[in-house]
Design a protein around this motif. Structure first.
Motif, PDB file in Angstrom:
ATOM      1  N   CYS A 193     -12.363  20.812 -58.347  1.00  0.00           N
ATOM      2  CA  CYS A 193     -11.840  21.563 -57.211  1.00  0.00           C
ATOM      3  C   CYS A 193     -10.520  20.927 -56.788  1.00  0.00           C
ATOM      4  O   CYS A 193     -10.393  19.696 -56.787  1.00  0.00           O
ATOM      5  CB  CYS A 193     -12.834  21.535 -56.051  1.00  0.00           C
ATOM      6  SG  CYS A 193     -12.291  22.553 -54.654  1.00  0.00           S
ATOM      7  N   GLY A 194      -9.538  21.766 -56.452  1.00  0.00           N
ATOM      8  CA  GLY A 194      -8.240  21.244 -56.036  1.00  0.00           C
ATOM      9  C   GLY A 194      -8.159  20.982 -54.549  1.00  0.00           C
ATOM     10  O   GLY A 194      -7.142  20.497 -54.053  1.00  0.00           O
ATOM     11  N   ALA A 195      -9.232  21.305 -53.835  1.00  0.00           N
ATOM     12  CA  ALA A 195      -9.236  21.085 -52.386  1.00  0.00           C
ATOM     13  C   ALA A 195      -9.966  19.778 -52.061  1.00  0.00           C
ATOM     14  O   ALA A 195     -10.566  19.162 -52.941  1.00  0.00           O
ATOM     15  CB  ALA A 195      -9.911  22.256 -51.686  1.00  0.00           C
ATOM     16  N   MET A 196      -9.884  19.377 -50.839  1.00  0.00           N
ATOM     17  CA  MET A 196     -10.617  18.181 -50.403  1.00  0.00           C
ATOM     18  C   MET A 196     -11.165  18.423 -48.992  1.00  0.00           C
ATOM     19  O   MET A 196     -10.822  17.723 -48.042  1.00  0.00           O
ATOM     20  CB  MET A 196      -9.737  16.936 -50.473  1.00  0.00           C
ATOM     21  CG  MET A 196      -8.337  17.128 -49.960  1.00  0.00           C
ATOM     22  SD  MET A 196      -7.268  15.706 -50.220  1.00  0.00           S
ATOM     23  CE  MET A 196      -7.999  14.471 -49.159  1.00  0.00           C
ATOM     24  N   CYS A 197     -12.029  19.441 -48.913  1.00  0.00           N
ATOM     25  CA  CYS A 197     -12.552  19.856 -47.606  1.00  0.00           C
ATOM     26  C   CYS A 197     -13.375  18.750 -46.953  1.00  0.00           C
ATOM     27  O   CYS A 197     -14.220  18.123 -47.605  1.00  0.00           O
ATOM     28  CB  CYS A 197     -13.399  21.109 -47.767  1.00  0.00           C
ATOM     29  SG  CYS A 197     -12.462  22.490 -48.452  1.00  0.00           S
ATOM     30  N   SER A 198     -13.132  18.558 -45.676  1.00  0.00           N
ATOM     31  CA  SER A 198     -13.811  17.484 -44.947  1.00  0.00           C
ATOM     32  C   SER A 198     -15.302  17.742 -44.822  1.00  0.00           C
ATOM     33  O   SER A 198     -16.084  16.825 -44.602  1.00  0.00           O
ATOM     34  CB  SER A 198     -13.199  17.350 -43.549  1.00  0.00           C
ATOM     35  OG  SER A 198     -13.269  18.582 -42.863  1.00  0.00           O
TER      36      SER A 198
ATOM     37  N   ALA B 162      -5.064  20.195 -42.874  1.00  0.00           N
ATOM     38  CA  ALA B 162      -5.633  18.878 -42.574  1.00  0.00           C
ATOM     39  C   ALA B 162      -7.102  18.804 -42.993  1.00  0.00           C
ATOM     40  O   ALA B 162      -7.564  17.759 -43.450  1.00  0.00           O
ATOM     41  CB  ALA B 162      -5.500  18.586 -41.079  1.00  0.00           C
ATOM     42  N   HIS B 163      -7.827  19.911 -42.826  1.00  0.00           N
ATOM     43  CA  HIS B 163      -9.263  19.889 -43.139  1.00  0.00           C
ATOM     44  C   HIS B 163      -9.579  20.249 -44.581  1.00  0.00           C
ATOM     45  O   HIS B 163     -10.642  19.907 -45.081  1.00  0.00           O
ATOM     46  CB  HIS B 163     -10.028  20.829 -42.192  1.00  0.00           C
ATOM     47  CG  HIS B 163     -10.253  20.209 -40.855  1.00  0.00           C
ATOM     48  ND1 HIS B 163     -11.306  19.362 -40.597  1.00  0.00           N
ATOM     49  CD2 HIS B 163      -9.530  20.260 -39.726  1.00  0.00           C
ATOM     50  CE1 HIS B 163     -11.234  18.933 -39.352  1.00  0.00           C
ATOM     51  NE2 HIS B 163     -10.156  19.460 -38.793  1.00  0.00           N
ATOM     52  N   MET B 164      -8.649  20.947 -45.243  1.00  0.00           N
ATOM     53  CA  MET B 164      -8.946  21.357 -46.620  1.00  0.00           C
ATOM     54  C   MET B 164      -8.068  20.673 -47.660  1.00  0.00           C
ATOM     55  O   MET B 164      -8.315  20.794 -48.853  1.00  0.00           O
ATOM     56  CB  MET B 164      -8.811  22.882 -46.768  1.00  0.00           C
ATOM     57  CG  MET B 164      -9.905  23.635 -46.032  1.00  0.00           C
ATOM     58  SD  MET B 164      -9.856  25.425 -46.247  1.00  0.00           S
ATOM     59  CE  MET B 164     -10.289  25.636 -47.956  1.00  0.00           C
ATOM     60  N   TYR B 165      -7.028  19.966 -47.177  1.00  0.00           N
ATOM     61  CA  TYR B 165      -6.126  19.331 -48.148  1.00  0.00           C
ATOM     62  C   TYR B 165      -5.655  17.988 -47.606  1.00  0.00           C
ATOM     63  O   TYR B 165      -6.295  17.388 -46.764  1.00  0.00           O
ATOM     64  CB  TYR B 165      -4.985  20.295 -48.480  1.00  0.00           C
ATOM     65  CG  TYR B 165      -4.296  20.007 -49.788  1.00  0.00           C
ATOM     66  CD1 TYR B 165      -5.026  19.756 -50.949  1.00  0.00           C
ATOM     67  CD2 TYR B 165      -2.909  19.999 -49.879  1.00  0.00           C
ATOM     68  CE1 TYR B 165      -4.387  19.490 -52.151  1.00  0.00           C
ATOM     69  CE2 TYR B 165      -2.252  19.742 -51.090  1.00  0.00           C
ATOM     70  CZ  TYR B 165      -3.001  19.476 -52.214  1.00  0.00           C
ATOM     71  OH  TYR B 165      -2.362  19.218 -53.405  1.00  0.00           O
ATOM     72  N   LYS B 166      -4.495  17.552 -48.063  1.00  0.00           N
ATOM     73  CA  LYS B 166      -4.099  16.164 -47.822  1.00  0.00           C
ATOM     74  C   LYS B 166      -3.616  15.862 -46.415  1.00  0.00           C
ATOM     75  O   LYS B 166      -3.597  14.717 -45.991  1.00  0.00           O
ATOM     76  CB  LYS B 166      -2.999  15.778 -48.820  1.00  0.00           C
ATOM     77  CG  LYS B 166      -3.470  15.769 -50.270  1.00  0.00           C
ATOM     78  CD  LYS B 166      -2.304  15.478 -51.195  1.00  0.00           C
ATOM     79  CE  LYS B 166      -2.730  15.535 -52.642  1.00  0.00           C
ATOM     80  NZ  LYS B 166      -1.583  15.444 -53.565  1.00  0.00           N
TER      81      LYS B 166
END
Lengths: 379, 119
Positions: A48-53, A154-158
């Motif tokens: 996944c390319g996202a980084m969801c909190s 901020a919540h789904m990416y860097k």
């Protein structure tokens, strides 16, 4: 449990279950038969390319990730059709739109008569891809953490400066909304906010975004957590946000319904059931190819509930094996306690509540009457 | 209709999961570990595949997988082992493996570590 929301296209049930439309499976299950799942919830990759909190997939790492080739994915669908699975959704564990198997999987599922759906962040869901899949999909749900570009990023990416991911998602979602209208497609399009207690200020902007996009619904749901509370979700804090959520719901219009998953939010980490009957009806498969009854058991920690991997052997053989039923029987036995041995609010939560009430005689399930709700094959 | 199965489902839905006894909880870590080790010795436990790590107060017994076990085998192997320990030690015993953290490089930037203890 709620009865659903009436929309122009039919009754939309998001905060409940649709077991009443699959009583053949419920009755067979109650008779001790080895039933095929009605629905399978899965991913074609762990990537996944996202980084969801709020991402539960962070807690779902199993021992190995197998590379899922298109041939594996299509064989899987053939096996689903063979045993009687009725719907498949590309949702959990990874961003399936990144997989090479994504487009052929959706097209093949539809060809086999399976209802197929997808949840995505829409970042890599460009027009070419949308054109190829949208006519075949029953629903698409877009993960939209918040209604404002900076907080979304901020919540789904860097960080909040990366609003390009918000812009890309909105462009692709808007295209899907316009294509649906243009081709008069049956597909339901919705956005979803995974609400954590720190996001109260984002509830109204999220609802407004749903209205602006013109999607069919904007749903606000709880955030699940594992049994160790790795994400640290405090369910007692949701109550403080009830009024804001009610205000958001009141913003619904003819085109877009704002929906709150009240039942799950109120149940929090104290479910009414202790057994996990649901996976027999709604199975989950990891983006690593791992088959375990529920996403909460993908982590290596729960290896005793790992059944097999469809990259290594055909799903139909796994389904027919005694090990498949050994894992399912364990979850339905007194040795398994849903309060302490699994994460909160799994995807099977609604059907767990219903099946528990059914077998206890608290509320017996009955055959659904009248027009079937939208997406009735997705439990 | 299979009445017997239906009744078993109902009984299971109402059943209470066996909980660790006070006697077990009052043992210290090494005493609990020794009980598990002696039960493992009795059942031809294959220490080349699994390593016993810890026996917790709540009845949880943690193992480490030493050599990768095929997904088609590991579940059944561990469930069978759990039932042996339930029989040899107590029915509140249940098995878990050490958890694994997320391998996604981007998501790892969040700094979320899988907790090992239930809070």
């Amino acid at each position: 449990m709620s009865n659903g929301i009436q929309t122009k296209e039919g009754n939309l049930i998001l905060d409940s279950h649709k077991l009443s439309y699959h009583m053949d499976r419920v009755n067979a299950w109650e008779n001790g038969e080895r039933i095929a799942p009605v629905s399978v919830d899965m991913a074609l990759t762990r990537g996944c390319g996202a980084m969801c909190s709020f991402c539960y997939a962070m807690m779902q790492e199993s021992q190995n990730r197998f590379s899922i080739k298109t041939s594996h994915a299509l064989n899987l669908l053939d096996d689903f059709a063979e045993i009687g699975v009725r719907s498949v959704s590309l949702v959990s564990d990874g961003e399936s739109t990144l997989s090479k198997a994504y487009v052929p999987f959706i097209q093949h599922a539809k060809k086999l008569g399976l209802d197929v759906a997808n949840a995505t962040n829409a970042w890599d869901w460009d027009e070419e891809k949308v054109d190829q899949v949208l006519p075949h999909l029953t629903w698409v749900r877009f993960t939209v953490a918040t209604g404002r570009p900076e907080s979304y990023a901020a919540h789904m990416y860097k960080g909040p400066e990366h609003t390009e991911v918000f812009d890309r998602a909105m462009k692709n979602i808007s295209y899907a909304v316009s294509l649906k209208k243009k081709l008069n497609l049956d597909v339901t399009l919705g956005i979803q906010m995974v609400l954590t207690p720190d996001l109260e200020d984002e509830i109204i902007p999220f609802a407004k975004l749903g209205l602006d996009l013109g999607v069919d619904y904007a749903v606000i749901k709880h955030c699940s957590d594992d049994e160790q509370k790795t994400l640290g979700i405090d369910y007692s804090l949701y109550e403080d946000m009830y009024e804001t959520m009610k205000t958001a719901e009141s913003m619904s219009n003819d085109v877009t319904k704002i929906i709150v998953k009240w039942d799950k939010i109120k149940d929090g980490d104290k479910p009414s059931y202790h057994r996990h009957f649901g996976p027999q009806f709604l199975l989950q498969i990891s983006g690593s190819g791992l088959i375990a009854p529920s996403g909460g058991f993908f982590n290596a920690k729960h290896s005793k509930l790992h059944i097999g991997n469809y990259v290594e052997e055909r799903f139909i053989d796994i389904f027919k094996s005694d090990r498949y039923w050994k894992a399912m029987d364990y979850l339905a036995s007194p040795f398994f306690d849903a309060h302490t041995m699994m994460g909160t609010l799994p995807i099977q939560h609604y059907i767990n509540v219903a099946l528990d009430n059914h077998v206890k005689g608290v509320q017996r399930l009955k055959e659904g009457t009248g027009p079937k709700p939208l997406h009735h094959n997705f439990l | 209709m299979d009445i017997e199965y239906k009744e078993r489902l109902k009984a299971n839905a109402f059943a209470v999961t066996p909980k660790a006894t006070n006697e077990w909880m009052n043992l210290d870590d090494s005493e609990r570990a020794n009980i598990i080790r002696s039960a493992l010795d009795k059942c031809n436990f294959n220490s080349n595949i699994l390593e016993f790590v810890e026996a917790k107060k709540d009845g949880q017994v943690i193992f480490r997988i030493l050599n990768d076990i095929n997904p088609s085998e590991r579940g059944e192997l561990l469930l069978d082992l759990e039932f042996v320990l339930k029989k040899e030690v107590h029915d509140f015993i249940f098995i878990n493996i050490e958890p694994l953290g997320d391998k996604n490089s981007l998501r790892k930037l969040r700094g979320i570590d899988i907790k090992k203890e239930t809070t």
